[in-house]
Design a protein around this motif. Structure first.
Motif, PDB file in Angstrom:
ATOM      1  N   GLU A 192       0.809  -1.213   0.000  1.00  0.00           N
ATOM      2  CA  GLU A 192       0.000   0.000   0.000  1.00  0.00           C
ATOM      3  C   GLU A 192       0.847   1.270   0.000  1.00  0.00           C
ATOM      4  O   GLU A 192       0.302   2.379  -0.042  1.00  0.00           O
ATOM      5  CB  GLU A 192      -0.931   0.012   1.225  1.00  0.00           C
ATOM      6  N   ALA A 193       2.156   1.119   0.049  1.00  0.00           N
ATOM      7  CA  ALA A 193       3.082   2.261   0.031  1.00  0.00           C
ATOM      8  C   ALA A 193       4.368   1.801  -0.645  1.00  0.00           C
ATOM      9  O   ALA A 193       5.421   1.700  -0.029  1.00  0.00           O
ATOM     10  CB  ALA A 193       3.354   2.756   1.447  1.00  0.00           C
ATOM     11  N   ALA A 194       4.244   1.507  -1.930  1.00  0.00           N
ATOM     12  CA  ALA A 194       5.307   0.790  -2.650  1.00  0.00           C
ATOM     13  C   ALA A 194       6.224   1.687  -3.469  1.00  0.00           C
ATOM     14  O   ALA A 194       6.919   1.217  -4.374  1.00  0.00           O
ATOM     15  CB  ALA A 194       4.684  -0.269  -3.558  1.00  0.00           C
ATOM     16  N   ALA A 195       6.268   2.983  -3.151  1.00  0.00           N
ATOM     17  CA  ALA A 195       7.044   3.915  -3.987  1.00  0.00           C
ATOM     18  C   ALA A 195       8.517   3.529  -4.085  1.00  0.00           C
ATOM     19  O   ALA A 195       9.123   3.635  -5.153  1.00  0.00           O
ATOM     20  CB  ALA A 195       6.902   5.332  -3.447  1.00  0.00           C
ATOM     21  N   ALA A 196       9.104   3.077  -2.984  1.00  0.00           N
ATOM     22  CA  ALA A 196      10.527   2.716  -3.023  1.00  0.00           C
ATOM     23  C   ALA A 196      10.765   1.520  -3.944  1.00  0.00           C
ATOM     24  O   ALA A 196      11.748   1.484  -4.686  1.00  0.00           O
ATOM     25  CB  ALA A 196      11.028   2.400  -1.610  1.00  0.00           C
ATOM     26  N   LYS A 197       9.882   0.540  -3.921  1.00  0.00           N
ATOM     27  CA  LYS A 197      10.011  -0.627  -4.795  1.00  0.00           C
ATOM     28  C   LYS A 197       9.826  -0.228  -6.257  1.00  0.00           C
ATOM     29  O   LYS A 197      10.601  -0.635  -7.140  1.00  0.00           O
ATOM     30  CB  LYS A 197       8.996  -1.692  -4.412  1.00  0.00           C
ATOM     31  N   LEU A 198       8.813   0.576  -6.530  1.00  0.00           N
ATOM     32  CA  LEU A 198       8.573   1.040  -7.903  1.00  0.00           C
ATOM     33  C   LEU A 198       9.764   1.834  -8.417  1.00  0.00           C
ATOM     34  O   LEU A 198      10.184   1.690  -9.570  1.00  0.00           O
ATOM     35  CB  LEU A 198       7.306   1.896  -7.952  1.00  0.00           C
ATOM     36  N   SER A 199      10.320   2.668  -7.567  1.00  0.00           N
ATOM     37  CA  SER A 199      11.471   3.486  -7.946  1.00  0.00           C
ATOM     38  C   SER A 199      12.693   2.620  -8.202  1.00  0.00           C
ATOM     39  O   SER A 199      13.440   2.841  -9.167  1.00  0.00           O
ATOM     40  CB  SER A 199      11.765   4.509  -6.846  1.00  0.00           C
TER      41      SER A 199
END
Length: 318
Positions: free
Chosen positions: A207-214
């Motif tokens: 639900e807070a995956a910005a680091a993985k996406l980045s």
């Protein structure tokens, strides 16, 4: 960020140990039986604030008093653990600490920050909006704006990784949660300073995956929301300076869902009788997800904190 040397981390440890002792790392037999690998848990839930960030607060205040002796106080944004760290460290050196939290933030964490001497202001719908308000208040009141990520914070946080790597040698993999990034960057810094080959695996919430996406896109990505009960992971946009480090220093980043985090919290209780907040249990949740890959390995997991609200924990355990 410049590379941290072993001497720099050891000097930071001496500052940290003026306020708190080293935390324990234990090899828990029931976790090994459950997961089929040797599991070392680094117990950052046993610090004076119940989370790893106190280390960075201590070293940051040493730096601030040295480099900016005329500062009268600090302001920063947090969901709780960073704020407790700064409140404790600021009070110890006689500085005012103004802490901005999102509206509806954990009352138990707010009370803890006040208990350590901080003044708490609620503003915004999430951490990122609270950060913007903290920057405005810094200008308005002439306070030093403490960012969520800074080399002096990482230097302090790296001391827990130095303790873990010194006590549990030859770790194949270490799982560490990612919020704003000081935790994983501290682990990477200590690993590199010691010349180890240990894989460092970051963990985020689905639900807070910005680091993985980045990490996968090799450039910073932002998400529209970060609605996870693991509030230490609830970041919509990675900190650029942190991403520069874990974007190249991590082996991979894994996303765990809310139920996986909750199950890891329950496992910590049944197998070790330790209290873990959502972000604190995320690393174990990731290991549980990758248990087949880790069979027979020697693995470390960072229990980054135990500051979970009574109501939330009761629901999880129930």
């Amino acid at each position: 960020m410049s590379t941290l040397t072993r001497d720099a981390i050891e000097n930071a440890a001496r500052q940290v140990y003026q306020v708190m002792p080293a935390t324990a790392q234990y090899r828990w037999p029931l976790l090994a039986e459950r997961l089929g690998c040797t599991v070392w848990v680094k117990h950052e839930n046993h610090t004076p604030t119940g989370a790893f960030k106190v280390r960075g607060g201590i070293t940051f205040m040493h730096w601030l008093r040295r480099e900016h002796p005329n500062v009268k106080g600090i302001v920063s944004a947090t969901r709780g653990n960073h704020g407790q760290s700064l409140a404790l460290a600021a009070q110890a050196v006689g500085l005012k600490a103004l802490i901005v939290v999102p509206q509806g933030n954990s009352q138990e964490k707010n009370n803890a920050m006040r208990g350590f001497g901080g003044e708490v202001v609620e503003f915004g719908r999430d951490f990122d909006e609270a950060r913007e308000e903290a920057a405005r208040l810094a200008q308005e009141h002439g306070l030093y704006l403490v960012p969520p990520f800074h080399i002096e914070l990482v230097k302090g946080v790296a001391t827990y990784a130095l303790e873990l790597f010194s006590a549990a040698t030859d770790l194949h993999t270490v799982y560490v949660p990612i919020g704003c990034g000081s935790g994983i960057c501290g682990v990477i810094a200590a690993r590199n300073a010691l010349g180890l080959n240990t894989e460092v695996v970051g963990v985020v919430s689905t639900e807070a995956a910005a680091a993985k996406l980045s990490f996968e896109a090799k450039s910073i990505c932002e998400t529209a929301s970060a609605n996870t009960f693991a509030d230490g992971l609830a970041v919509r946009k990675p900190i650029a300076e942190a991403f520069d480090i874990y974007g190249t220093g991590a082996a991979r980043i894994i996303a765990v869902n809310e139920e996986e985090i909750a199950e890891a919290m329950r496992v910590y209780y049944t197998d070790t009788h330790n209290l873990a907040e959502g972000a604190g249990a995320a690393a174990l949740a990731a290991l549980m997800q990758e248990r087949d890959k880790m069979q027979g390995r020697k693995v470390g997991v960072i229990l980054s904190g135990g500051n979970v609200d009574q109501r939330v924990y009761a629901q999880v355990i129930g």
